[in-house]
Design a protein around this motif. Sequence first.
Motif, PDB file in Angstrom:
ATOM      1  N   ASP A 229      44.637  43.631  41.259  1.00 58.04           N
ATOM      2  CA  ASP A 229      44.938  43.829  42.680  1.00 58.04           C
ATOM      3  C   ASP A 229      46.134  43.010  43.154  1.00 58.04           C
ATOM      4  N   GLY A 230      46.727  42.223  42.251  1.00 62.75           N
ATOM      5  CA  GLY A 230      47.922  41.468  42.588  1.00 62.75           C
ATOM      6  C   GLY A 230      47.672  40.173  43.332  1.00 62.75           C
ATOM      7  N   ARG A 231      46.428  39.818  43.525  1.00 64.61           N
ATOM      8  CA  ARG A 231      46.105  38.593  44.270  1.00 64.61           C
ATOM      9  C   ARG A 231      45.982  37.407  43.321  1.00 64.61           C
ATOM     10  N   ASP A 232      46.439  36.277  43.763  1.00 59.89           N
ATOM     11  CA  ASP A 232      46.287  35.037  43.002  1.00 59.89           C
ATOM     12  C   ASP A 232      44.968  34.391  43.420  1.00 59.89           C
ATOM     13  N   PRO A 234      40.654  33.595  42.230  1.00 62.72           N
ATOM     14  CA  PRO A 234      39.750  33.420  41.084  1.00 62.72           C
ATOM     15  C   PRO A 234      39.067  34.708  40.657  1.00 62.72           C
ATOM     16  N   ARG A 235      38.665  35.537  41.619  1.00 60.88           N
ATOM     17  CA  ARG A 235      37.982  36.789  41.274  1.00 60.88           C
ATOM     18  C   ARG A 235      38.901  37.694  40.458  1.00 60.88           C
ATOM     19  N   THR A 236      40.171  37.756  40.850  1.00 59.82           N
ATOM     20  CA  THR A 236      41.132  38.584  40.118  1.00 59.82           C
ATOM     21  C   THR A 236      41.327  38.062  38.702  1.00 59.82           C
ATOM     22  N   HIS A 237      41.504  36.750  38.567  1.00 58.36           N
ATOM     23  CA  HIS A 237      41.717  36.163  37.241  1.00 58.36           C
ATOM     24  C   HIS A 237      40.492  36.347  36.346  1.00 58.36           C
ATOM     25  N   ARG A 242      38.000  39.057  31.771  1.00 58.18           N
ATOM     26  CA  ARG A 242      36.872  39.828  31.230  1.00 58.18           C
ATOM     27  C   ARG A 242      37.357  41.079  30.518  1.00 58.18           C
ATOM     28  N   GLN A 243      38.342  41.752  31.094  1.00 58.01           N
ATOM     29  CA  GLN A 243      38.878  42.959  30.467  1.00 58.01           C
ATOM     30  C   GLN A 243      39.631  42.623  29.172  1.00 58.01           C
ATOM     31  N   ARG A 244      40.344  41.491  29.168  1.00 58.94           N
ATOM     32  CA  ARG A 244      41.014  41.069  27.926  1.00 58.94           C
ATOM     33  C   ARG A 244      39.985  40.785  26.839  1.00 58.94           C
TER      34      ARG A 244
END
Length: 280
Positions: A229-232, A234-237, A242-244
């Motif tokens: 989503d382009g946000r810096d 914690p949820r995004t990271h 998890r996907q990696r």
Amino acid sequence: MAAQFVRIDGLPLHVCREGAGPVCVLSGGLGSSWFDWDLVVPLLTPYRTVVRFDRPGYGLSAPSERIPTAAGEAARIRAVLDALGLTGRCTVAGHSLAAFHVEAFARLQPGRTAGLVLLDGSFEPDPAPRPAPALRDLTARTAAGAATALAVPYLLGPAARRLAARENTVCGEDLAPAALVRRCYRTGRALRAALRENTTYLDVAAELAELRRWAPLPDAPVTVLAADDGRDAPRTHRGLARQRALATVLRAEFRTTAPAGHLLMFDRPDSVARAVLDTA
């Protein structure tokens, strides 16, 4: 759109078949209906025969009494394809929870799998099944029945659906047709199906983890497409990490698409279509 009902294990399932060429199957996540792929399908049909269907209880499909399992959903995908006379190999794409289902299909039906695409797929690194699955399933069905008797889905179902879509997209809106949302989410079927799939989530994850031990993936390309989503934040990271990790476990190609929320078929249908077309 060539929509029809096919009878699988005695249940009428709503199925759509469109386009021409090699076959791909699109399977939606928890609470999804066939129209959630509407923005992706036109980008695929010039090159692929696209099959999408509603799992029991969702969309226009009849509800099932069977407890959801990974093997059961893999068998359902095969049965849908067989009912349509599509008995060759296909690319299977699963969003969110359906990533469990399409991976199980690839492992259990390697001769039918040309490629595997996981779209912001669910992933549990070390899942364990929860006790008393039959009791939990009964509780979910009872709760859904009580809510339906009180007209909760009729009064709040479409609004809850729209809220979930807004929370899981960068565009901040539900791009599905409002009339279809009302038609499919005012009934108790979708609530019942969602509660049952949610309560068996870890059981299905553990079942898939066991499959990974003895049923290898076929020699076919695998792609993990993660929403960013382009946000810096914690949820995004955490989500991207998890996907990696999922891509590492499956030795898959890892891609990201941005800006996109979890419902990346709304935010970036072009990236979803490209991942499917490239994975074959």
